[in-house]
Design a protein around this motif. Structure first.
Motif, mmCIF file in Angstrom:
data_model
loop_
_atom_site.group_PDB
_atom_site.id
_atom_site.type_symbol
_atom_site.label_atom_id
_atom_site.label_comp_id
_atom_site.label_asym_id
_atom_site.label_seq_id
_atom_site.Cartn_x
_atom_site.Cartn_y
_atom_site.Cartn_z
ATOM 1 N N LEU A 1 0.834 -1.197 0.000
ATOM 2 C CA LEU A 1 0.000 0.000 0.000
ATOM 3 C C LEU A 1 0.869 1.247 0.000
ATOM 4 O O LEU A 1 2.051 1.201 0.349
ATOM 5 N N ARG B 1 2.996 0.519 -3.266
ATOM 6 C CA ARG B 1 2.195 0.155 -4.435
ATOM 7 C C ARG B 1 3.083 0.185 -5.688
ATOM 8 O O ARG B 1 3.911 1.074 -5.849
ATOM 9 N N CYS C 1 -6.602 -10.673 -4.105
ATOM 10 C CA CYS C 1 -6.047 -9.459 -4.693
ATOM 11 C C CYS C 1 -7.041 -8.827 -5.655
ATOM 12 O O CYS C 1 -7.903 -9.515 -6.218
ATOM 13 N N GLU D 1 -6.220 -4.423 -1.978
ATOM 14 C CA GLU D 1 -4.785 -4.301 -2.249
ATOM 15 C C GLU D 1 -3.936 -4.975 -1.170
ATOM 16 O O GLU D 1 -2.829 -5.438 -1.445
ATOM 17 N N ARG E 1 -0.194 -10.333 -6.467
ATOM 18 C CA ARG E 1 -0.885 -9.219 -7.105
ATOM 19 C C ARG E 1 -1.190 -9.497 -8.572
ATOM 20 O O ARG E 1 -0.417 -10.155 -9.267
ATOM 21 N N LEU F 1 -2.158 -3.726 -10.900
ATOM 22 C CA LEU F 1 -1.419 -3.612 -9.637
ATOM 23 C C LEU F 1 -0.285 -4.625 -9.551
ATOM 24 O O LEU F 1 0.668 -4.433 -8.802
#
Length: 430
Positions: A89, A93, A118, A136, A192, A196
């Motif tokens: 995060l 990210r 995810c 996330e 992920r 993302l």
């Protein structure tokens, strides 16, 4: 009218009461109260004992898991929602995964529930194709162990979920009850997906392939026989997450079981037929790796369809030949040639009663399972031995509705076609 002398549980379900007409009131049932309290204490004791049995110490702290039942009724330990990396995060990210904090949780972590899937939009499943799923904060894994304190090392199977890097979940997509009939440890991580997980600007700010690096981080989580989880990384390296170029690594000479299955996926074929030279390179993933993708697509069309239009009459040429070859069988053969350990290859061509394609488009697709063990993959007592695959003989196990057989050189003409095409000359330099 309330019945006098009938003991009932209170609304909270914990205390037995009875109604006394003369007093027009509820009173406790004293004789029952003692035995009821004893039952509650016994239940709590049993629950505590079970929880205590499913509590393990890990590098990061104490985990309390739950019981899980295998296909044949074997009770094993299951631990869910274990963080194997920091939540990706904010500043993390689009960045490489980072090892968890030294103490990511305080006290006993209840590992009963799965971590979040995810972020994804499961557009292949028509019923929920516009629904955004997940969070996330999703870098969690599950561990299943058939024995908390084994007397010998157990095989560790790590399941990396399907989904083309845009959908799926390691923790919840599959259930490992078939494998856990055997002495084995199963690890099922998330990674992920989509933007993302794979967006890149091809620079240090947004390097890309975060999802693949999540997989490596999960692989670095070593599971020892007593379920002590230990992340493995070189703290002295400039990049402690991956302190080497994976392209230069010599494959480890360990046994490897790999499979291929045929795929069927009905869709609108008219537009596909008209735009084949444009769609085929994209869907077969060589639009950016071939120097002349449309030229390669032309050869594909000639090989699989001749001069005919692509209709349902030739649908098998499209599904269980062209796409199966390009996305599954040929990549498997290339991977087998690179791997240096013993190889075991099976072709899964079994048509089951149900299939994923019933969710996709009301038709059929295949799924597969197999047996895993140290060294020889064939369980003792079987009436055949599974021969190893090598580039010369190319032995493989064929699993079909008619039974299991040993064969060699799977679709040799089709594999030779793919070997002769320049699908990757733009990146490989050949």
């Amino acid at each position: 009218m309330e019945e006098q002398g009938i003991c009932r549980l209170s609304k909270n379900g914990l205390v037995p009461y009875k109604y006394v007409v003369d007093k027009k009131m509820w009173v406790e049932c004293p004789n029952i109260m003692i035995s009821f309290s004893l039952i509650i204490k016994l239940i709590l004791l049993v629950q505590f004992t079970q929880c205590n049995q499913l509590t393990v110490n890990t590098t990061y702290g104490v985990l309390r898991g739950r019981e899980f039942t295998s296909r044949n009724g074997r009770i094993v330990a299951a631990f869910h929602g274990i963080p194997f990396a920091k939540p990706p995060l904010g500043e993390l990210r689009f960045q490489d995964p980072q090892p968890p904090e030294p103490e990511p949780w305080v006290g006993v972590r209840e590992a009963y529930n799965f971590g979040s899937v995810c972020v994804q939009i499961p557009y292949m499943f028509l019923q929920v194709s516009t629904t955004k799923l997940g969070n996330e904060d999703c870098l969690y894994l599950s561990v299943y162990s058939s024995n908390k304190k084994p007397r010998k090392l157990l095989p560790v199977l790590i399941y990396l979920n399907y989904g083309g890097f845009f959908l799926g979940s390691g923790e919840i997509d599959r259930s490992p009850e078939f494998f856990l009939d055997f002495d084995i440890v199963v690890v099922m991580p998330n990674y992920r997906l989509g933007v993302l997980g794979f967006l890149t600007m091809e620079d240090d700010i947004m390097p890309g392939n975060m999802g693949l690096k999540d997989q490596v981080m999960a692989l670095m989580f070593q599971v020892d026989p007593v379920l002590v989880f230990l992340p493995i990384f070189d703290t002295n390296a400039s990049n402690p997450f991956l302190p080497f170029n994976p392209h230069n690594v010599v494959p480890a000479p360990v046994p490897w079981i790999v499979s291929a299955a045929f795929v069927q996926a009905p869709d609108s074929l008219t537009e596909f037929d008209q735009k084949f030279n444009y769609v085929a390179p994209i869907s077969l993933l060589f639009d950016s790796t071939a120097s002349k993708p449309e030229h390669v697509a032309k050869h594909l069309r000639e090989f699989y369809f001749g001069d005919q239009s692509i209709t349902m009459k030739l649908f098998r040429n499209l599904s269980d030949q062209m796409y199966t070859d390009g996305l599954f069988i040929w990549p498997v053969v290339k991977a087998l040639r690179k791997h240096r350990g013993p190889h075991y290859f099976y072709y899964f061509n079994y048509l089951g009663e149900n299939s994923y394609q019933e969710s996709f488009a009301g038709a059929r697709v295949l799924t597969d399972v197999n047996h895993l063990s140290f060294r020889e993959p064939t369980p003792s007592g079987f009436d055949f031995d599974w021969p190893q695959w090598n580039d010369h003989e190319q032995n493989f196990l064929s699993i079909e509705n008619s039974g299991v057989s040993i064969n060699s050189t799977l679709f040799s003409e089709r594999m030779q076609f793919w070997e002769q095409r320049n699908f990757r000359d733009k990146v490989d330099g050949n």
